[in-house]
Scaffold this motif. Structure first.
Motif, PDB file in Angstrom:
ATOM      1  N   ALA A  25       0.858  -1.193   0.000  1.00  0.00           N
ATOM      2  CA  ALA A  25       0.000   0.000   0.000  1.00  0.00           C
ATOM      3  C   ALA A  25       0.887   1.234   0.000  1.00  0.00           C
ATOM      4  O   ALA A  25       1.723   1.400   0.898  1.00  0.00           O
ATOM      5  N   ILE A  26       0.719   2.103  -1.004  1.00  0.00           N
ATOM      6  CA  ILE A  26       1.516   3.323  -1.102  1.00  0.00           C
ATOM      7  C   ILE A  26       0.584   4.531  -1.043  1.00  0.00           C
ATOM      8  O   ILE A  26      -0.267   4.719  -1.915  1.00  0.00           O
ATOM      9  N   ALA A  27       0.744   5.346  -0.013  1.00  0.00           N
ATOM     10  CA  ALA A  27      -0.074   6.543   0.167  1.00  0.00           C
ATOM     11  C   ALA A  27       0.585   7.739  -0.504  1.00  0.00           C
ATOM     12  O   ALA A  27       1.804   7.913  -0.423  1.00  0.00           O
ATOM     13  N   THR A  28      -0.221   8.547  -1.169  1.00  0.00           N
ATOM     14  CA  THR A  28       0.273   9.844  -1.632  1.00  0.00           C
ATOM     15  C   THR A  28      -0.464  10.923  -0.844  1.00  0.00           C
ATOM     16  O   THR A  28       0.071  11.487   0.087  1.00  0.00           O
ATOM     17  N   ALA A  29      -1.730  11.160  -1.183  1.00  0.00           N
ATOM     18  CA  ALA A  29      -2.481  12.207  -0.488  1.00  0.00           C
ATOM     19  C   ALA A  29      -3.100  11.669   0.804  1.00  0.00           C
ATOM     20  O   ALA A  29      -4.297  11.421   0.873  1.00  0.00           O
ATOM     21  N   VAL A  30      -2.266  11.488   1.811  1.00  0.00           N
ATOM     22  CA  VAL A  30      -2.726  10.975   3.114  1.00  0.00           C
ATOM     23  C   VAL A  30      -2.042  11.771   4.216  1.00  0.00           C
ATOM     24  O   VAL A  30      -0.812  11.828   4.284  1.00  0.00           O
ATOM     25  N   GLY A  31      -2.835  12.384   5.079  1.00  0.00           N
ATOM     26  CA  GLY A  31      -2.276  13.297   6.068  1.00  0.00           C
ATOM     27  C   GLY A  31      -1.945  12.708   7.416  1.00  0.00           C
ATOM     28  O   GLY A  31      -1.022  13.171   8.087  1.00  0.00           O
ATOM     29  N   THR A  32      -2.657  11.681   7.858  1.00  0.00           N
ATOM     30  CA  THR A  32      -2.441  11.199   9.206  1.00  0.00           C
ATOM     31  C   THR A  32      -1.032  10.639   9.404  1.00  0.00           C
ATOM     32  O   THR A  32      -0.562   9.826   8.599  1.00  0.00           O
ATOM     33  N   THR A  33      -0.374  11.062  10.466  1.00  0.00           N
ATOM     34  CA  THR A  33       0.961  10.545  10.774  1.00  0.00           C
ATOM     35  C   THR A  33       0.907   9.120  11.312  1.00  0.00           C
ATOM     36  O   THR A  33       1.930   8.446  11.378  1.00  0.00           O
ATOM     37  N   ASP A  34      -0.285   8.649  11.661  1.00  0.00           N
ATOM     38  CA  ASP A  34      -0.420   7.265  12.144  1.00  0.00           C
ATOM     39  C   ASP A  34      -0.060   6.258  11.055  1.00  0.00           C
ATOM     40  O   ASP A  34       0.338   5.133  11.360  1.00  0.00           O
ATOM     41  N   PHE A  35      -0.217   6.651   9.782  1.00  0.00           N
ATOM     42  CA  PHE A  35       0.043   5.724   8.675  1.00  0.00           C
ATOM     43  C   PHE A  35       1.465   5.179   8.742  1.00  0.00           C
ATOM     44  O   PHE A  35       1.698   3.986   8.532  1.00  0.00           O
ATOM     45  N   THR A  36       2.431   6.044   9.025  1.00  0.00           N
ATOM     46  CA  THR A  36       3.824   5.587   9.196  1.00  0.00           C
ATOM     47  C   THR A  36       4.224   5.601  10.670  1.00  0.00           C
ATOM     48  O   THR A  36       5.386   5.371  10.989  1.00  0.00           O
ATOM     49  N   GLY A  37       3.271   5.888  11.547  1.00  0.00           N
ATOM     50  CA  GLY A  37       3.531   5.929  12.986  1.00  0.00           C
ATOM     51  C   GLY A  37       3.046   4.666  13.671  1.00  0.00           C
ATOM     52  O   GLY A  37       3.491   3.567  13.355  1.00  0.00           O
ATOM     53  N   LYS A  38       2.093   4.820  14.571  1.00  0.00           N
ATOM     54  CA  LYS A  38       1.674   3.666  15.384  1.00  0.00           C
ATOM     55  C   LYS A  38       1.001   2.574  14.559  1.00  0.00           C
ATOM     56  O   LYS A  38       0.960   1.417  14.986  1.00  0.00           O
ATOM     57  N   ALA A  39       0.470   2.908  13.365  1.00  0.00           N
ATOM     58  CA  ALA A  39      -0.185   1.905  12.520  1.00  0.00           C
ATOM     59  C   ALA A  39       0.730   1.358  11.428  1.00  0.00           C
ATOM     60  O   ALA A  39       0.279   0.628  10.550  1.00  0.00           O
ATOM     61  N   CYS A  40       2.015   1.687  11.468  1.00  0.00           N
ATOM     62  CA  CYS A  40       2.936   1.322  10.382  1.00  0.00           C
ATOM     63  C   CYS A  40       3.005  -0.197  10.188  1.00  0.00           C
ATOM     64  O   CYS A  40       2.771  -0.967  11.118  1.00  0.00           O
ATOM     65  N   THR A  41       3.318  -0.603   8.968  1.00  0.00           N
ATOM     66  CA  THR A  41       3.519  -2.012   8.651  1.00  0.00           C
ATOM     67  C   THR A  41       4.748  -2.130   7.754  1.00  0.00           C
ATOM     68  O   THR A  41       5.190  -1.133   7.167  1.00  0.00           O
ATOM     69  N   PRO A  42       5.288  -3.334   7.585  1.00  0.00           N
ATOM     70  CA  PRO A  42       6.430  -3.505   6.666  1.00  0.00           C
ATOM     71  C   PRO A  42       6.040  -3.369   5.199  1.00  0.00           C
ATOM     72  O   PRO A  42       6.911  -3.348   4.334  1.00  0.00           O
ATOM     73  N   ASN A  43       4.739  -3.286   4.915  1.00  0.00           N
ATOM     74  CA  ASN A  43       4.252  -3.344   3.540  1.00  0.00           C
ATOM     75  C   ASN A  43       3.715  -2.021   3.013  1.00  0.00           C
ATOM     76  O   ASN A  43       2.989  -2.003   2.032  1.00  0.00           O
ATOM     77  N   GLU A  44       4.027  -0.919   3.672  1.00  0.00           N
ATOM     78  CA  GLU A  44       3.493   0.368   3.225  1.00  0.00           C
ATOM     79  C   GLU A  44       4.579   1.396   2.992  1.00  0.00           C
ATOM     80  O   GLU A  44       5.702   1.266   3.478  1.00  0.00           O
ATOM     81  N   ALA A  45       4.190   2.425   2.237  1.00  0.00           N
ATOM     82  CA  ALA A  45       5.061   3.583   2.031  1.00  0.00           C
ATOM     83  C   ALA A  45       4.190   4.826   1.930  1.00  0.00           C
ATOM     84  O   ALA A  45       3.043   4.764   1.471  1.00  0.00           O
ATOM     85  N   SER A  46       4.721   5.958   2.374  1.00  0.00           N
ATOM     86  CA  SER A  46       4.034   7.245   2.271  1.00  0.00           C
ATOM     87  C   SER A  46       4.918   8.173   1.459  1.00  0.00           C
ATOM     88  O   SER A  46       6.014   8.535   1.900  1.00  0.00           O
ATOM     89  N   TRP A  47       4.448   8.559   0.273  1.00  0.00           N
ATOM     90  CA  TRP A  47       5.316   9.184  -0.726  1.00  0.00           C
ATOM     91  C   TRP A  47       5.269  10.699  -0.737  1.00  0.00           C
ATOM     92  O   TRP A  47       6.133  11.341  -1.315  1.00  0.00           O
ATOM     93  N   LEU A  48       4.259  11.307  -0.119  1.00  0.00           N
ATOM     94  CA  LEU A  48       4.104  12.744  -0.272  1.00  0.00           C
ATOM     95  C   LEU A  48       4.180  13.443   1.081  1.00  0.00           C
ATOM     96  O   LEU A  48       5.242  13.540   1.681  1.00  0.00           O
ATOM     97  N   TYR A  49       3.090  13.924   1.588  1.00  0.00           N
ATOM     98  CA  TYR A  49       3.086  14.672   2.833  1.00  0.00           C
ATOM     99  C   TYR A  49       2.473  13.860   3.964  1.00  0.00           C
ATOM    100  O   TYR A  49       1.882  12.800   3.742  1.00  0.00           O
ATOM    101  N   ASP A  50       2.615  14.370   5.159  1.00  0.00           N
ATOM    102  CA  ASP A  50       1.747  14.006   6.276  1.00  0.00           C
ATOM    103  C   ASP A  50       1.464  15.300   7.029  1.00  0.00           C
ATOM    104  O   ASP A  50       1.960  16.370   6.657  1.00  0.00           O
TER     105      ASP A  50
END
Length: 405
Positions: free
Chosen positions: A124-149
């Motif tokens: 799962a690769i996020a671009t337009a996603v603001g919550t810092t939880d995506f790469t924070g407390k909810a992070c997984t080995p299978n995701e990336a956040s490419w733009l902002y938070d």
């Protein structure tokens, strides 16, 4: 003759084995990408069909194949509902054999898809996603956040505005994970810079009438009215703020998320002077202009920072499959972290263990009508925020994977 026939036969068997092995490296004989976005509502101009176009361009530029196998793109509209987004992703991963889902344009959708991707060993690769939880407390080995938070959008901006003497703030916040995260991160930055938060009010997603919220903001007497929302909500709130005389009355209007399509919709007369943080601007250098002109020729609009990020992320994902010799999610994610991101979107950027792409962000300001030289000439880049300052540290993010790093 017998020996030469044996050698030829052995060589053929080796070639067949290598060919069979190569086929096995790409599951189902195809690499399938899914663009899951807002295709019809308040974020659709900044993401939506433009994100699909950017993904298609990246696939075409890669040659349409990877490891000799075709690349396919599917697309769906999550309607800004987490349950619909999750249902689509579940169908994609379980039945349609989609290998990677990208974009999201909604924090609640992104958090749901992120966990499904982990459970199904997809990406799962996020671009337009603001919550810092995506790469924070909810992070997984299978995701990336490419733009902002929300941290990157707010921290530098709030600090600079507060230090200029605009030190009392009131929030008009969209009432879901994205808005909450924007407000929380901005509040921390304002307080750290010596400012005060006088209050705030929350509005439903995709509302048309901001009158009661803006009247509360005006009555607060805060020097800064911060719009913690985006897309159509930000456009409507900005227009109505001018109608209610907030700016004319001496208050500063700060938008915590601005897309170039928002400025295009508002017009320079209404948007002039807006200061904000962005991850991309089409007119920044020769490479960004070259991509933007190609995009505009096909889409009849300049790319937003989301569209640029989608192109960059898809290209990097395909490079990682090529380097890994496989489309297995774990192998691909390892290569995505190993390879630098070096393109028109980001120079020398790296993907951290928590999934955060660390890249420069830019402090921008909307030009006055008299400063614009033509269509889409909207921004002045007034500062560069280095990646290690733009995003919060790995330790501060709270990703459990950081402890294993």
């Amino acid at each position: 003759m017998a020996r030469s026939h044996f050698i030829a036969g052995a060589a053929a068997l080796v070639a067949l084995a290598l060919s069979t092995g190569a086929e096995a490296q790409v599951s189902d004989g195809v690499v399938k990408l899914g663009v899951l976005s807002d295709m019809s509502s308040l974020y659709s101009d900044a993401t939506g069909k433009g994100s699909l176009m950017a993904a298609q361009m990246a696939v075409e530029d890669f040659g349409g194949k990877v490891l000799g196998k075709p690349i396919e793109i599917v697309v769906a509209d999550h309607q800004n509902k987490a349950d619909i987004g999750a249902a689509i992703a579940r169908q994609w991963f379980d039945v349609d054999k989609v290998d990677m889902a990208i974009d999201f344009a909604n924090s609640s959708v992104a958090l749901a898809v992120e966990q499904l991707a982990k459970d199904r060993n997809r990406i799962a690769i996020a671009t337009a996603v603001g919550t810092t939880d995506f790469t924070g407390k909810a992070c997984t080995p299978n995701e990336a956040s490419w733009l902002y938070d929300s941290y990157a959008l707010t921290h530098s901006l709030a600090r600079e505005v507060t230090k200029q003497g605009r030190d009392t703030w009131f929030f008009v916040t969209v009432d879901y994970a994205f808005g909450h995260s924007l407000e929380a991160d901005t509040t921390k930055a304002v307080l750290a810079a010596g400012g005060k938060v006088l209050g705030g009010v929350r509005h439903p997603l995709n509302t048309a009438d901001f009158s009661s919220y803006l009247l509360q903001a005006k009555a607060s007497g805060a020097k800064v009215v911060a719009l913690a929302d985006g897309g159509g909500d930000m456009i409507n709130a900005t227009k109505q703020a001018h109608e209610f005389g907030l700016v004319e009355g001496g208050q500063s209007l700060v938008s915590l998320l601005v897309f170039i399509t928002d400025v295009h919709s508002l017009g320079l007369q209404a948007a002039q002077g807006l200061t904000f943080v962005t991850g991309f601007y089409w007119d920044r250098n020769d490479e960004s202009r070259a991509f933007a002109k190609r995009f505009e020729a096909r889409f009849k609009s300049m790319p937003t920072m989301v569209h640029a990020a989608v192109y960059s992320a898809v290209r990097h994902y395909l490079r990682a499959i090529q380097a890994a010799g496989s489309d297995d999610a774990k192998a691909v994610m390892a290569k995505m972290r190993e390879l630098p991101v070096d393109d028109f979107y980001a120079r020398g950027a790296r993907l951290r263990i928590d999934g955060r792409l660390v890249h420069d962000m830019y402090l921008a300001q909307v030009k006055k009508p008299s400063e614009s030289k033509g269509p889409w000439d909207y921004y002045k880049i007034i500062g560069t925020i280095p990646g290690d300052q733009a995003f919060q540290s790995l330790e501060a993010g709270g990703c459990p994977l950081a402890r294993q790093h």
